[in-house]
Scaffold this motif. Structure first.
Motif, PDB file in Angstrom:
ATOM      1  N   SER A 124       0.829  -1.202   0.000  1.00  0.00           N
ATOM      2  CA  SER A 124       0.000   0.000   0.000  1.00  0.00           C
ATOM      3  C   SER A 124       0.862   1.250   0.000  1.00  0.00           C
ATOM      4  O   SER A 124       0.580   2.221  -0.721  1.00  0.00           O
ATOM      5  N   TYR A 125       1.920   1.231   0.800  1.00  0.00           N
ATOM      6  CA  TYR A 125       2.835   2.379   0.836  1.00  0.00           C
ATOM      7  C   TYR A 125       3.475   2.593  -0.532  1.00  0.00           C
ATOM      8  O   TYR A 125       3.527   3.718  -1.046  1.00  0.00           O
ATOM      9  N   THR A 126       3.950   1.531  -1.127  1.00  0.00           N
ATOM     10  CA  THR A 126       4.602   1.626  -2.431  1.00  0.00           C
ATOM     11  C   THR A 126       3.644   2.133  -3.495  1.00  0.00           C
ATOM     12  O   THR A 126       3.998   2.976  -4.331  1.00  0.00           O
ATOM     13  N   ALA A 127       2.417   1.639  -3.469  1.00  0.00           N
ATOM     14  CA  ALA A 127       1.422   2.049  -4.458  1.00  0.00           C
ATOM     15  C   ALA A 127       1.103   3.539  -4.341  1.00  0.00           C
ATOM     16  O   ALA A 127       1.007   4.243  -5.348  1.00  0.00           O
ATOM     17  N   LEU A 128       0.953   4.033  -3.117  1.00  0.00           N
ATOM     18  CA  LEU A 128       0.667   5.456  -2.920  1.00  0.00           C
ATOM     19  C   LEU A 128       1.877   6.311  -3.277  1.00  0.00           C
ATOM     20  O   LEU A 128       1.739   7.420  -3.809  1.00  0.00           O
ATOM     21  N   ALA A 129       3.063   5.813  -2.988  1.00  0.00           N
ATOM     22  CA  ALA A 129       4.283   6.581  -3.246  1.00  0.00           C
ATOM     23  C   ALA A 129       4.502   6.816  -4.739  1.00  0.00           C
ATOM     24  O   ALA A 129       5.148   7.796  -5.130  1.00  0.00           O
ATOM     25  N   ARG A 130       3.989   5.938  -5.579  1.00  0.00           N
ATOM     26  CA  ARG A 130       4.190   6.075  -7.025  1.00  0.00           C
ATOM     27  C   ARG A 130       3.622   7.377  -7.571  1.00  0.00           C
ATOM     28  O   ARG A 130       4.162   7.965  -8.509  1.00  0.00           O
ATOM     29  N   SER A 131       2.510   7.836  -7.009  1.00  0.00           N
ATOM     30  CA  SER A 131       1.870   9.044  -7.530  1.00  0.00           C
ATOM     31  C   SER A 131       1.946  10.231  -6.578  1.00  0.00           C
ATOM     32  O   SER A 131       1.483  11.323  -6.914  1.00  0.00           O
ATOM     33  N   ALA A 132       2.541  10.041  -5.408  1.00  0.00           N
ATOM     34  CA  ALA A 132       2.577  11.118  -4.413  1.00  0.00           C
ATOM     35  C   ALA A 132       3.584  12.193  -4.800  1.00  0.00           C
ATOM     36  O   ALA A 132       4.711  11.898  -5.199  1.00  0.00           O
ATOM     37  N   SER A 133       3.176  13.459  -4.690  1.00  0.00           N
ATOM     38  CA  SER A 133       4.103  14.561  -4.935  1.00  0.00           C
ATOM     39  C   SER A 133       4.816  14.965  -3.646  1.00  0.00           C
ATOM     40  O   SER A 133       5.911  15.514  -3.675  1.00  0.00           O
ATOM     41  N   VAL A 134       4.177  14.692  -2.514  1.00  0.00           N
ATOM     42  CA  VAL A 134       4.762  14.950  -1.200  1.00  0.00           C
ATOM     43  C   VAL A 134       4.627  13.677  -0.379  1.00  0.00           C
ATOM     44  O   VAL A 134       3.537  13.104  -0.300  1.00  0.00           O
ATOM     45  N   THR A 135       5.719  13.227   0.224  1.00  0.00           N
ATOM     46  CA  THR A 135       5.703  11.944   0.933  1.00  0.00           C
ATOM     47  C   THR A 135       5.617  12.086   2.452  1.00  0.00           C
ATOM     48  O   THR A 135       5.599  11.090   3.154  1.00  0.00           O
ATOM     49  N   THR A 136       5.538  13.320   2.951  1.00  0.00           N
ATOM     50  CA  THR A 136       5.561  13.545   4.402  1.00  0.00           C
ATOM     51  C   THR A 136       4.469  12.769   5.119  1.00  0.00           C
ATOM     52  O   THR A 136       4.695  12.184   6.180  1.00  0.00           O
ATOM     53  N   HIS A 137       3.267  12.770   4.564  1.00  0.00           N
ATOM     54  CA  HIS A 137       2.123  12.151   5.240  1.00  0.00           C
ATOM     55  C   HIS A 137       1.817  10.753   4.718  1.00  0.00           C
ATOM     56  O   HIS A 137       0.764  10.198   5.046  1.00  0.00           O
TER      57      HIS A 137
END
Length: 216
Positions: free
Chosen positions: A44-57
């Motif tokens: 889930s983390y990896t999937a969200l990280a693919r499109s995230a512009s900011v990773t803080t949250h």
């Protein structure tokens, strides 16, 4: 902000994810093995990280995403019962149409249905005009975020509504599939988004009346 959420900002992502897996392993004791919990958290983390512009949250969003996916998987396997109809809205970016539809159905349904949304190619964030258009009618979606389409949420759904995502959504027998032809609000003016909101709201009201005819 809770202590765990504040602490997650101080930990490395991996440490925060392990703490998250610990919490979810306790929550889903007797339902899933620890290996399944770990896999879902890190996937889930990896999937969200693919499109995230900011990773803080991202660790916080990962907790919400992984929890929902595990809940959906448990429902699909019959380990957790759902007393209401499960509806999934799917569009391409999960930044406009599916977010509008999900928020409207959740609002109109008032607990009589459970709603999820996802995108075949999720964007980094929800369209600003969509957030404003929903705020105008008293629905706050600022805490929502685009989520990738996963097999578990499709399996848990009773009704799957696609909105311009083609054949990206897997087909399972026994589910109701609808395709709503609605204009993509990306890049449109607020006035145009309002019109789309109205079109989707009409469809949402009609769907709710079909799902809950006695109380819609």
């Amino acid at each position: 902000m809770t202590a765990d959420k504040a602490l997650s900002g101080l930990l490395t992502p991996e440490a925060a994810l392990h703490r998250l897996a610990d919490r979810l392993a306790e929550r889903f004791t007797g339902v899933f093995a620890r290996e399944t919990i770990d896999r879902y958290v890190f996937e889930s983390y990896t999937a969200l990280a693919r499109s995230a512009s900011v990773t803080t949250h991202l660790p916080v969003l990962t907790e919400r995403f992984a929890t929902d996916r595990l809940t959906a998987l448990a429902q699909a396997k019959g380990a957790i019962e759902s007393s209401v109809c499960e509806v999934l809205f799917v569009c391409v970016h999960n930044a406009g149409r599916s977010q509008l539809a999900a928020a409207l159905l959740a609002h109109r349904g008032a607990g009589r249905v459970h709603v999820r949304s996802a995108g075949s190619l999720p964007a980094a964030s929800i369209d600003d005009a969509v957030v404003v258009a929903m705020a105008e009618i008293g629905i706050d979606i600022t805490a929502e975020f685009p989520k990738p389409l996963t097999d578990d949420v499709v399996r848990a759904a009773d009704v799957v509504v696609t909105m311009g995502c083609g054949d990206a959504c897997p087909i399972y027998p026994g589910k109701r599939y609808l395709d709503w032809q609605v204009r993509d609000p990306a890049g449109l003016t607020l006035g145009e988004v309002r019109a789309i909101r109205g079109q989707i709201d009409e469809r949402v009201r009609a769907l709710l009346a079909e799902l809950q005819p006695a109380t819609a």
